[in-house]
Scaffold this motif. Structure first.
Motif, mmCIF file in Angstrom:
data_model
loop_
_atom_site.group_PDB
_atom_site.id
_atom_site.type_symbol
_atom_site.label_atom_id
_atom_site.label_comp_id
_atom_site.label_asym_id
_atom_site.label_seq_id
_atom_site.Cartn_x
_atom_site.Cartn_y
_atom_site.Cartn_z
ATOM 1 N N ALA A 10 0.867 -1.182 0.000
ATOM 2 C CA ALA A 10 0.000 0.000 0.000
ATOM 3 C C ALA A 10 0.898 1.224 0.000
ATOM 4 C CB ALA A 10 -0.868 0.006 1.251
ATOM 5 N N MET A 11 0.480 2.277 -0.674
ATOM 6 C CA MET A 11 1.206 3.534 -0.576
ATOM 7 C C MET A 11 0.212 4.602 -0.125
ATOM 8 S SD MET A 11 3.780 5.483 -0.557
ATOM 9 C CE MET A 11 4.905 4.101 -0.630
ATOM 10 N N PRO A 12 0.159 4.841 1.196
ATOM 11 C CA PRO A 12 -0.737 5.875 1.731
ATOM 12 C C PRO A 12 -0.028 7.227 1.713
ATOM 13 C CG PRO A 12 0.301 4.672 3.524
ATOM 14 C CD PRO A 12 0.935 4.176 2.245
ATOM 15 N N GLY A 66 -6.672 10.868 3.300
ATOM 16 C CA GLY A 66 -5.507 10.303 2.639
ATOM 17 C C GLY A 66 -5.863 9.777 1.261
ATOM 18 N N ALA A 67 -4.811 9.406 0.519
ATOM 19 C CA ALA A 67 -4.991 8.735 -0.775
ATOM 20 C C ALA A 67 -4.025 7.563 -0.771
ATOM 21 C CB ALA A 67 -4.654 9.677 -1.918
ATOM 22 N N LEU A 74 -9.713 -6.999 3.284
ATOM 23 C CA LEU A 74 -9.253 -6.458 4.566
ATOM 24 C C LEU A 74 -8.353 -5.234 4.343
ATOM 25 C CD1 LEU A 74 -9.073 -6.526 7.624
ATOM 26 C CD2 LEU A 74 -7.289 -8.268 7.445
ATOM 27 N N ALA A 75 -7.464 -5.321 3.337
ATOM 28 C CA ALA A 75 -6.582 -4.176 3.044
ATOM 29 C C ALA A 75 -7.440 -2.957 2.717
ATOM 30 C CB ALA A 75 -5.655 -4.513 1.887
ATOM 31 N N GLU A 76 -8.473 -3.167 1.927
ATOM 32 C CA GLU A 76 -9.371 -2.061 1.567
ATOM 33 C C GLU A 76 -10.057 -1.488 2.792
ATOM 34 O OE1 GLU A 76 -11.221 -3.301 -2.589
ATOM 35 O OE2 GLU A 76 -12.461 -1.881 -1.502
ATOM 36 N N VAL A 133 -9.176 5.767 6.268
ATOM 37 C CA VAL A 133 -8.439 7.033 6.333
ATOM 38 C C VAL A 133 -8.379 7.766 4.991
ATOM 39 C CG1 VAL A 133 -7.060 6.461 8.368
ATOM 40 C CG2 VAL A 133 -6.261 5.742 6.103
ATOM 41 N N GLY A 134 -9.250 7.422 4.062
ATOM 42 C CA GLY A 134 -9.298 8.192 2.807
ATOM 43 C C GLY A 134 -9.634 7.358 1.587
ATOM 44 N N GLU A 135 -9.296 7.932 0.426
ATOM 45 C CA GLU A 135 -9.554 7.289 -0.880
ATOM 46 C C GLU A 135 -8.596 6.129 -1.092
ATOM 47 O OE1 GLU A 135 -11.263 8.324 -3.833
ATOM 48 O OE2 GLU A 135 -12.332 9.849 -2.683
ATOM 49 N N ILE A 136 -9.055 5.099 -1.812
ATOM 50 C CA ILE A 136 -8.094 4.062 -2.221
ATOM 51 C C ILE A 136 -8.240 3.788 -3.722
ATOM 52 C CG2 ILE A 136 -8.058 2.837 0.023
ATOM 53 C CD1 ILE A 136 -9.631 0.665 -1.841
ATOM 54 N N ILE A 137 -7.159 3.375 -4.344
ATOM 55 C CA ILE A 137 -7.248 2.850 -5.709
ATOM 56 C C ILE A 137 -6.434 1.561 -5.768
ATOM 57 C CG2 ILE A 137 -7.544 5.099 -6.905
ATOM 58 C CD1 ILE A 137 -4.499 4.408 -7.841
#
Ligand code: NAI
Ligand code: A1CAB
Length: 270
Positions: free
Chosen positions: A114-116, A125-126, A142-144, A150-154
């Motif tokens: 992951a790169m937060p 966060g992104a 679970l990672a999602e 704490v913010g957006e994920i892609i």
């Protein structure tokens, strides 16, 4: 959802702060860090349990977030191997590749990169994510769940994209702070005091970002709306163009991307 951090420095602190603010219980978080200073700094801000070394407590957590510097990753995670069974490993380290993490953990398969970024602290966060092919749907889910708090994920399709995410949104807050500082300094040089400069610059960034986020138009079109022919903005933009600021930003982002790849190659040789 019980989460243990390996490393209690800047990004761990931002993620812990963000998770607590979003309602995760402090009883469900733990951080391991050999540095007494790092543990003390964390505990000054957040009431979570900490330890100085890995132990069987790792078995009690659903996810382990690896938040150490790339150069110490191998040394930091090798002691974890005996306590891993089905827990999810989430590495947030720049560059360090999934295959190397898995190898250092004796072929462990439940690994996600992951790169937060540090705005995670305030819930905006992104994060880019990519998983080992052997990681299963439950690992990805679970990672999602962890990072979405704490913010957006892609999700990235292949691992090279996470190096691009690192160069854009992982390092990106520093670029924005750099621009903010430059604007603040410029404001003070023009005779505004520091309080006035800070208020104007922060509101301008925040306002422009909210406008861009709420608009259907590209930021290039929004930019044109500010520019009057022969006016002040045109004068500033001509000066930026003459100084090749656009190209300089692109070169800086490329340097970050190249460095992420170098980190992976250099430290992955261990
Ligand atoms: N700072 C940021 O904005 C971001 C950092 N990252 C990544 O997160 C990782 C950590 O970066 P920072 O938090 O900035 O660094 P940091 O130096 O603030 O924190 C790293 C912590 O790891 C601890 N540590 C060293 N050896 C350890 C071991 N064997 N076991 C457990 N802990 C150990 C150190 O004592 C230190 O407190 C890096 O790999 C970086 O690429 C990723 C996204 C954003
Ligand atoms: O500077 C670094 O290497 C880390 C990765 C992204 C932000 N900080």
């Amino acid at each position: 959802m019980k989460i243990i951090f390996i490393g209690a420095g800047n990004i761990a602190s931002a993620l812990i702060g963000g998770l607590l603010r979003q309602g995760i219980s402090s009883d469900d978080l733990h951080a391991i860090d050999p540095s007494a200073g790092a543990r003390k700094r964390l505990n000054k801000r957040y009431p979570i349990e900490t330890s100085k070394a890995a132990s069987s407590i790792v078995e009690n957590y659903d996810a382990l977030i690896l938040a150490v510097k790339p150069q110490v990753m191998k040394k930091a995670i090798e002691p974890l191997a005996p306590w891993l069974s089905t827990q999810l490993i989430i590495s947030v380290a720049a560059g360090i590749r999934l295959a190397d993490i898995s190898r250092w953990l004796n072929g462990y398969s439940h690994v996600v990169r992951a790169m937060p970024n540090i705005p995670a602290l305030v819930g905006v966060g992104a994060t880019g994510l990519v998983s080992l092919h052997s990681a299963d749907d439950a690992d990805q889910a679970l990672a999602e769940r962890v990072l979405r708090v704490v913010g957006e994920i892609i999700w990235c399709e292949d691992e090279s994209q996470i190096d691009a995410v690192t160069a854009i949104s992982g390092s990106g807050p520093a670029y924005v702070f750099y621009f903010i500082e430059a604007m603040r300094n410029a404001a003070c040089e023009l005779g505004l005091n520091d309080k006035q400069a800070r208020a104007l610059v922060l509101s301008t960034f925040s306002g422009a970002i909210q406008l861009a986020a709420q608009s259907d138009e590209f930021s290039g079109i929004l930019l044109e709306r500010v520019v009057s022919e022969g006016g002040t903005t045109a004068a500033a933009l001509q000066s930026f163009e003459a100084d090749n600021i656009n190209k300089a930003i692109s070169r800086g982002v490329s340097a970050a991307y190249t460095r992420a790849i170098q980190i992976g190659v250099t430290f992955g040789k261990q």
